[in-house]
Design a protein around this motif. Structure first.
Motif, PDB file in Angstrom:
ATOM      1  N   LEU A 379       0.809  -1.214   0.000  1.00 34.29           N
ATOM      2  CA  LEU A 379       0.000   0.000   0.000  1.00 34.29           C
ATOM      3  C   LEU A 379       0.848   1.272   0.000  1.00 34.29           C
ATOM      4  O   LEU A 379       0.591   2.202  -0.755  1.00 34.29           O
ATOM      5  N   PHE A 380       1.848   1.312   0.852  1.00 29.01           N
ATOM      6  CA  PHE A 380       2.619   2.537   1.042  1.00 29.01           C
ATOM      7  C   PHE A 380       3.853   2.611   0.143  1.00 29.01           C
ATOM      8  O   PHE A 380       4.432   3.678  -0.018  1.00 29.01           O
ATOM      9  N   ARG A 381       4.282   1.466  -0.394  1.00 26.80           N
ATOM     10  CA  ARG A 381       5.492   1.384  -1.224  1.00 26.80           C
ATOM     11  C   ARG A 381       6.756   1.684  -0.431  1.00 26.80           C
ATOM     12  O   ARG A 381       7.824   1.922  -1.015  1.00 26.80           O
ATOM     13  N   ASN A 382       6.657   1.688   0.887  1.00 22.25           N
ATOM     14  CA  ASN A 382       7.838   1.865   1.734  1.00 22.25           C
ATOM     15  C   ASN A 382       7.515   1.343   3.115  1.00 22.25           C
ATOM     16  O   ASN A 382       6.327   1.244   3.485  1.00 22.25           O
ATOM     17  N   ILE A 383       8.530   1.015   3.861  1.00 23.35           N
ATOM     18  CA  ILE A 383       8.350   0.556   5.241  1.00 23.35           C
ATOM     19  C   ILE A 383       9.676   0.689   5.967  1.00 23.35           C
ATOM     20  O   ILE A 383      10.741   0.491   5.376  1.00 23.35           O
ATOM     21  N   THR A 384       9.605   1.062   7.242  1.00 21.48           N
ATOM     22  CA  THR A 384      10.798   1.145   8.079  1.00 21.48           C
ATOM     23  C   THR A 384      10.509   0.453   9.395  1.00 21.48           C
ATOM     24  O   THR A 384       9.444   0.660   9.992  1.00 21.48           O
ATOM     25  N   THR A 385      11.425  -0.379   9.837  1.00 18.38           N
ATOM     26  CA  THR A 385      11.326  -1.003  11.149  1.00 18.38           C
ATOM     27  C   THR A 385      12.122  -0.143  12.128  1.00 18.38           C
ATOM     28  O   THR A 385      13.346  -0.072  12.048  1.00 18.38           O
ATOM     29  N   VAL A 386      11.423   0.540  13.027  1.00 17.43           N
ATOM     30  CA  VAL A 386      12.110   1.424  13.962  1.00 17.43           C
ATOM     31  C   VAL A 386      12.433   0.731  15.277  1.00 17.43           C
ATOM     32  O   VAL A 386      13.207   1.250  16.075  1.00 17.43           O
ATOM     33  N   HIS A 387      11.831  -0.428  15.497  1.00 22.54           N
ATOM     34  CA  HIS A 387      12.164  -1.237  16.668  1.00 22.54           C
ATOM     35  C   HIS A 387      11.919  -2.693  16.313  1.00 22.54           C
ATOM     36  O   HIS A 387      10.861  -3.034  15.787  1.00 22.54           O
ATOM     37  N   ASP A 388      12.881  -3.544  16.582  1.00 20.89           N
ATOM     38  CA  ASP A 388      12.748  -4.985  16.340  1.00 20.89           C
ATOM     39  C   ASP A 388      13.204  -5.713  17.589  1.00 20.89           C
ATOM     40  O   ASP A 388      14.384  -6.015  17.760  1.00 20.89           O
ATOM     41  N   GLY A 389      12.260  -5.940  18.487  1.00 26.17           N
ATOM     42  CA  GLY A 389      12.587  -6.548  19.765  1.00 26.17           C
ATOM     43  C   GLY A 389      12.335  -8.039  19.783  1.00 26.17           C
ATOM     44  O   GLY A 389      11.937  -8.648  18.796  1.00 26.17           O
ATOM     45  N   ARG A 390      12.558  -8.621  20.925  1.00 26.74           N
ATOM     46  CA  ARG A 390      12.376 -10.069  21.073  1.00 26.74           C
ATOM     47  C   ARG A 390      10.921 -10.458  20.893  1.00 26.74           C
ATOM     48  O   ARG A 390      10.626 -11.515  20.338  1.00 26.74           O
ATOM     49  N   ARG A 391       9.991  -9.591  21.321  1.00 23.54           N
ATOM     50  CA  ARG A 391       8.568  -9.925  21.234  1.00 23.54           C
ATOM     51  C   ARG A 391       7.790  -9.036  20.259  1.00 23.54           C
ATOM     52  O   ARG A 391       6.842  -9.480  19.639  1.00 23.54           O
ATOM     53  N   PHE A 392       8.180  -7.776  20.153  1.00 24.25           N
ATOM     54  CA  PHE A 392       7.392  -6.834  19.370  1.00 24.25           C
ATOM     55  C   PHE A 392       8.251  -6.044  18.397  1.00 24.25           C
ATOM     56  O   PHE A 392       9.463  -5.875  18.614  1.00 24.25           O
ATOM     57  N   LYS A 393       7.598  -5.544  17.352  1.00 24.96           N
ATOM     58  CA  LYS A 393       8.257  -4.689  16.370  1.00 24.96           C
ATOM     59  C   LYS A 393       7.405  -3.441  16.182  1.00 24.96           C
ATOM     60  O   LYS A 393       6.180  -3.479  16.325  1.00 24.96           O
ATOM     61  N   VAL A 394       8.054  -2.334  15.855  1.00 26.28           N
ATOM     62  CA  VAL A 394       7.357  -1.099  15.507  1.00 26.28           C
ATOM     63  C   VAL A 394       7.681  -0.774  14.061  1.00 26.28           C
ATOM     64  O   VAL A 394       8.854  -0.654  13.690  1.00 26.28           O
ATOM     65  N   LEU A 395       6.651  -0.667  13.253  1.00 28.58           N
ATOM     66  CA  LEU A 395       6.796  -0.432  11.817  1.00 28.58           C
ATOM     67  C   LEU A 395       6.224   0.935  11.476  1.00 28.58           C
ATOM     68  O   LEU A 395       5.205   1.347  12.027  1.00 28.58           O
ATOM     69  N   THR A 396       6.867   1.634  10.559  1.00 22.50           N
ATOM     70  CA  THR A 396       6.361   2.916  10.099  1.00 22.50           C
ATOM     71  C   THR A 396       6.365   2.958   8.585  1.00 22.50           C
ATOM     72  O   THR A 396       7.120   2.239   7.925  1.00 22.50           O
ATOM     73  N   ALA A 397       5.496   3.799   8.046  1.00 25.30           N
ATOM     74  CA  ALA A 397       5.427   3.992   6.597  1.00 25.30           C
ATOM     75  C   ALA A 397       4.872   5.378   6.326  1.00 25.30           C
ATOM     76  O   ALA A 397       4.159   5.953   7.166  1.00 25.30           O
ATOM     77  N   VAL A 398       5.209   5.933   5.137  1.00 20.35           N
ATOM     78  CA  VAL A 398       4.761   7.267   4.757  1.00 20.35           C
ATOM     79  C   VAL A 398       3.958   7.170   3.485  1.00 20.35           C
ATOM     80  O   VAL A 398       4.373   6.511   2.508  1.00 20.35           O
ATOM     81  N   LYS A 399       2.800   7.833   3.449  1.00 19.17           N
ATOM     82  CA  LYS A 399       1.975   7.865   2.242  1.00 19.17           C
ATOM     83  C   LYS A 399       2.554   8.874   1.279  1.00 19.17           C
ATOM     84  O   LYS A 399       2.851  10.025   1.644  1.00 19.17           O
ATOM     85  N   ALA A 400       2.719   8.475   0.036  1.00 13.55           N
ATOM     86  CA  ALA A 400       3.334   9.330  -0.981  1.00 13.55           C
ATOM     87  C   ALA A 400       2.534  10.628  -1.164  1.00 13.55           C
ATOM     88  O   ALA A 400       1.308  10.643  -1.083  1.00 13.55           O
ATOM     89  N   ARG A 401       3.256  11.714  -1.448  1.00 10.66           N
ATOM     90  CA  ARG A 401       2.597  13.019  -1.669  1.00 10.66           C
ATOM     91  C   ARG A 401       2.040  13.080  -3.084  1.00 10.66           C
ATOM     92  O   ARG A 401       2.555  12.457  -3.981  1.00 10.66           O
TER      93      ARG A 401
END
Length: 401
Positions: A379-401
């Motif tokens: 959907l977003f054509r991009n993704i960044t993993t800002v945290h990759d822990g033992r149990r959880f991950k935090v993912l971010t993405a930006v919608k194109a302008r």
């Protein structure tokens, strides 16, 4: 799940389907869709209620935690009840129940969004039927509400699976009503019943809780992002009595800018939305399918002094699909009842994309084993993993302008 348009960008999530089931000797139509409890199947405890609850001519019947309206439709079509009231805290369940009633030509049944008797006007009931919820205190409130609603001689019926705790629920029923009996069993599911014999049972072992009062909220003080907050919650709301580890993680990692219009998608009691609003200084919107979560988030926002915050009942982002946001923060649920249903979190991602303004951001936390990356990348054509822990991950993405 493959990264195809069919998988990630379609309207299948919001397409209602119909299932046929036989109850009380009649063929009934059940309305369902992804996200509805027992979607794609017939819930055995609800069917047992529909088959075995005794309803006499002229009875006032109340169905709390009504789910998709199977029981209410079956009772209405039997023609005995004088009044039928259905209530559920889940806004999608009430939508499903309304559609089920209409599909079966039922008119006059009353539907209320909310948990327990506080959801509807005062009445005296002859019959109360409950499909047990998962949370024990939430069930305890329903049982006490049922006792208050029923007339002397009125009947309560409780249904659930052995794996869901129906046997322990029956013991609590016995303590509150002073009597109970098994009405029917089938393949690990059962209906138990009790009769109201007194306005209040005698004995010291009657289970109670301060949260039996629908307006009693658990207050908890938390320190997040360098600020102190007071959050309020109710039994049955996600992680209602503690700060969920994944939510705490996203609260620390979410990328909030000054002036951001923030949507907390699946807000629970409002942790992410309240913290984001304090940082952004702009109005925040919080949505959840659970009406008790909406009530809790509203109280949490008020406790934080956020006069411009709002909380809405919503199936994913359906209540705000015509609006636009700069940031969506979410810890999406992946269980419907006890079953894992990835169609729900995938829709969270799709709805987040739909409501984000160009340049808007998605901040999502998940169990690290859950496969959300494909949907986000598609959907977003991009993704960044800002945290990759033992149990959880935090993912971010930006919608194109």
């Amino acid at each position: 799940m493959s990264g195809t348009k069919h998988a990630y960008v379609n309207d299948a999530y919001r397409q209602w389907q119909q299932t046929l089931v036989t109850a009380r000797g009649r063929s009934l139509v059940l309305a369902s869709k992804p996200g509805v409890f027992a979607h794609g199947a017939v819930d055995p405890p609800s069917l047992l209620l529909a088959q075995h609850v005794r309803v006499d001519a002229g009875d006032v019947v109340v169905n709390m935690h009504c789910r998709n309206g199977l029981f209410g439709s079956a009772v209405a079509l039997s023609g005995s009840a004088a009044r039928i009231v259905l209530a559920d805290r889940n806004v999608l369940a009430i939508d499903a129940a309304a559609r089920t009633l209409r599909a079966n030509g039922v008119e006059g049944a009353e539907l209320y969004v909310g948990h327990g008797a506080a959801a509807f006007c005062d009445l005296t009931a002859d019959v109360v039927a409950i499909r047990i919820p998962q949370e024990k205190l939430a069930l305890l409130q329903l049982l006490h509400d049922a006792l208050a609603l029923l007339k002397i001689g009125g009947r309560l019926y409780l249904a659930g699976a052995t794996a869901e705790g129906i046997k322990s629920a029956a013991r609590v029923l016995e303590q509150i009503f002073g009597n109970s009996a098994t009405i029917a069993t089938e393949s690990g599911h059962r209906v138990v019943g009790a009769t109201k014999r007194a306005e209040w049972p005698s004995g010291e072992d009657v289970p109670s809780s301060p949260y039996l009062d629908a307006d009693a909220f658990l207050e908890r003080s938390l320190e997040l992002r360098g600020n102190s907050y007071t959050f309020l919650s109710r039994p049955g709301v996600f992680s209602w009595d503690h700060l969920d580890e994944a939510t705490a993680l996203l609260a620390e990692h979410m990328d909030v800018h000054s002036g951001d219009r923030v949507l907390d998608l699946g807000c629970g009691y409002g942790v992410l939305g309240v913290v984001a609003a304090r940082i952004s200084g702009a109005p925040v919107t919080m949505v959840d399918v659970d009406s008790e979560a909406v009530r809790s988030a509203t109280r949490s926002a008020a406790a934080a002094g956020l006069s411009s915050a709002r909380a809405l009942g919503s199936d994913v982002a359906s209540a705000v699909l015509t609006e636009e946001f700069d940031l969506v923060v979410t810890n999406p649920p992946f269980h419907v009842g006890k079953a894992t249903d990835l169609s729900v979190p995938i829709q969270f991602i799709a709805d987040a994309f739909a409501v984000l303004a160009p340049g808007g951001r998605l901040n999502l936390v998940a169990n690290r084993t859950l496969p959300y990356e494909g949907a986000i990348k598609f959907l977003f054509r991009n993704i960044t993993t800002v945290h990759d822990g033992r149990r959880f991950k935090v993912l971010t993405a930006v919608k194109a302008r």
